[in-house]
Design an enzyme around this catalytic site. Sequence first.
Site, PDB file in Angstrom:
ATOM      1  N   HIS A 161     -22.298 -15.458 -27.063  1.00 38.06           N
ATOM      2  CA  HIS A 161     -22.010 -16.824 -27.167  1.00 38.06           C
ATOM      3  C   HIS A 161     -20.444 -16.913 -27.524  1.00 38.06           C
ATOM      4  CE1 HIS A 161     -26.003 -17.919 -26.358  1.00 38.06           C
ATOM      5  NE2 HIS A 161     -26.366 -18.046 -27.686  1.00 38.06           N
ATOM      6  N   HIS A 165     -26.670 -25.551 -25.985  1.00 34.35           N
ATOM      7  CA  HIS A 165     -27.512 -24.960 -26.880  1.00 34.35           C
ATOM      8  C   HIS A 165     -28.434 -25.919 -27.702  1.00 34.35           C
ATOM      9  CE1 HIS A 165     -29.270 -21.410 -29.016  1.00 34.35           C
ATOM     10  NE2 HIS A 165     -28.392 -20.637 -28.426  1.00 34.35           N
ATOM     11  N   GLU A 215     -31.766 -22.623 -22.092  1.00 33.85           N
ATOM     12  CA  GLU A 215     -30.131 -22.897 -21.871  1.00 33.85           C
ATOM     13  C   GLU A 215     -29.817 -22.563 -20.441  1.00 33.85           C
ATOM     14  OE1 GLU A 215     -28.905 -20.001 -25.057  1.00 33.85           O
ATOM     15  OE2 GLU A 215     -30.870 -20.365 -25.771  1.00 33.85           O
TER      16      GLU A 215
HETATM   17  C1  GLA Z   1     -29.367 -17.488 -27.684  1.00 34.09           C
HETATM   18  C2  GLA Z   1     -29.792 -16.091 -27.687  1.00 34.09           C
HETATM   19  C3  GLA Z   1     -30.921 -15.878 -29.030  1.00 34.09           C
HETATM   20  C4  GLA Z   1     -29.796 -16.162 -30.185  1.00 34.09           C
HETATM   21  C5  GLA Z   1     -29.531 -17.739 -30.059  1.00 34.09           C
HETATM   22  C6  GLA Z   1     -29.055 -18.006 -31.246  1.00 34.09           C
HETATM   23  O1  GLA Z   1     -30.708 -18.273 -27.258  1.00 34.09           O
HETATM   24  O2  GLA Z   1     -30.439 -15.435 -26.740  1.00 34.09           O
HETATM   25  O3  GLA Z   1     -30.964 -14.393 -28.946  1.00 34.09           O
HETATM   26  O4  GLA Z   1     -28.876 -15.470 -30.574  1.00 34.09           O
HETATM   27  O5  GLA Z   1     -28.864 -17.961 -28.855  1.00 34.09           O
HETATM   28  O6  GLA Z   1     -29.610 -17.719 -32.435  1.00 34.09           O
END
Ligand code: GLA
Length: 357
Positions: free
Chosen positions: A117, A188, A323
């Site tokens: 991210h 997110h 997402e």
């Molecule tokens: C995304 C990732 C997960 C986790 C979340 C945040 O969805 O794929 O593995 O890291 O973000 O916690």
Amino acid sequence: MDKRWAALAVISTMHAGTKLVSGDFGKTREGALVRIYTLTNNSVEATITNYGGRVVSLKSGGTDVVLGFDSLEGYLNDNPYFGALVGRYANRIGHAQFTLNGVLYKVPKNDGDNSLHGGLRGFDKRVWTPRELPDGGLELTYLSKDGEEGYPGNCKVTVIYHLTDAGELKIEYAASTDKGTVINLTNHAYFNLKGSGDILGHMLTLTADHFTPVDRGLIPTGVLKPVAGTPFDFRKPTAIGARIEHNDEQLKLGKGYDHNWVLNKKGSELSIAARLEEPSSGRVMEVWTTEPGIQFYTGNFLDGSIKGKGGKVYGRRSALCLETQHFPDSPNKPRFPSVVLRPGMDFKSTTIYKFVR
Ligand code: GLA
């Protein structure tokens, strides 16, 4: 009427009923002022802050269906990207490095050996420049400098949020760069259409015949695997909890669902990616996107250690994320749709969260 004006008139009526009000949300630890904006249209209300472009609340028929915090302080503290605008590269880059134009770029390792991210201080932790649009929309812009979090190129990003008269939160992303870079932008938000409890009874449909299986670090192996005959088949409405504990290697690696689905589509047309229905409230939300993939994550890492709005404890699987995105680790997977942005190119992407009922 001139055709162009007719088209513009249609566009402006799409959000004709939106009201936008703004206020102060507090200050960052460095003293930067942060604002908060409330967009209201019919039965949908969205509250968005320019700190990380975060959707703080999203109400449909008066029920808040996203996790988050009552104050800026909650967002400044460590949290798993609640409501955040994620970039420069959403999801993972394997071994936290990639090669572009023959140059090896290293980005921060913040998820085991991988980068997640956007690194240590991604777009979710930046103060964006806000602008209230005359049609009731909110525009946020951010200049991510050359070398920030290891990424090449000065990258200018614009994100516009609208509530449409059709009950949609529409998010439009645009970006440009002065040097070749990689980009993957998403939101997110953690959804719970019931507003409380867990999400295992939510019924999910995903428009995808394939998903991208992962390794131990949740990096795609590169294979596109058919969902048929697996717990990853959501082509018909299925309760999220129906198969989540199945003895399946991929579910074990993700500690539940935490995978990218390959959307059935030809190009970058806006198409329906997901439909989520919560039986007890009858609430239905659709996700539409121009992106090729969607990460469906069942809040497996939420562990009850975070207290959110109204002091509510956010336990395991108390929310889910949808997402929209390009596939994880695309910079290292030449066969995946490209995430490379070059000077002179316009990056554009749209995602809509639509409350149908
Ligand atoms: C995304 C990732 C997960 C986790 C979340 C945040 O969805 O794929 O593995 O890291 O973000 O916690």
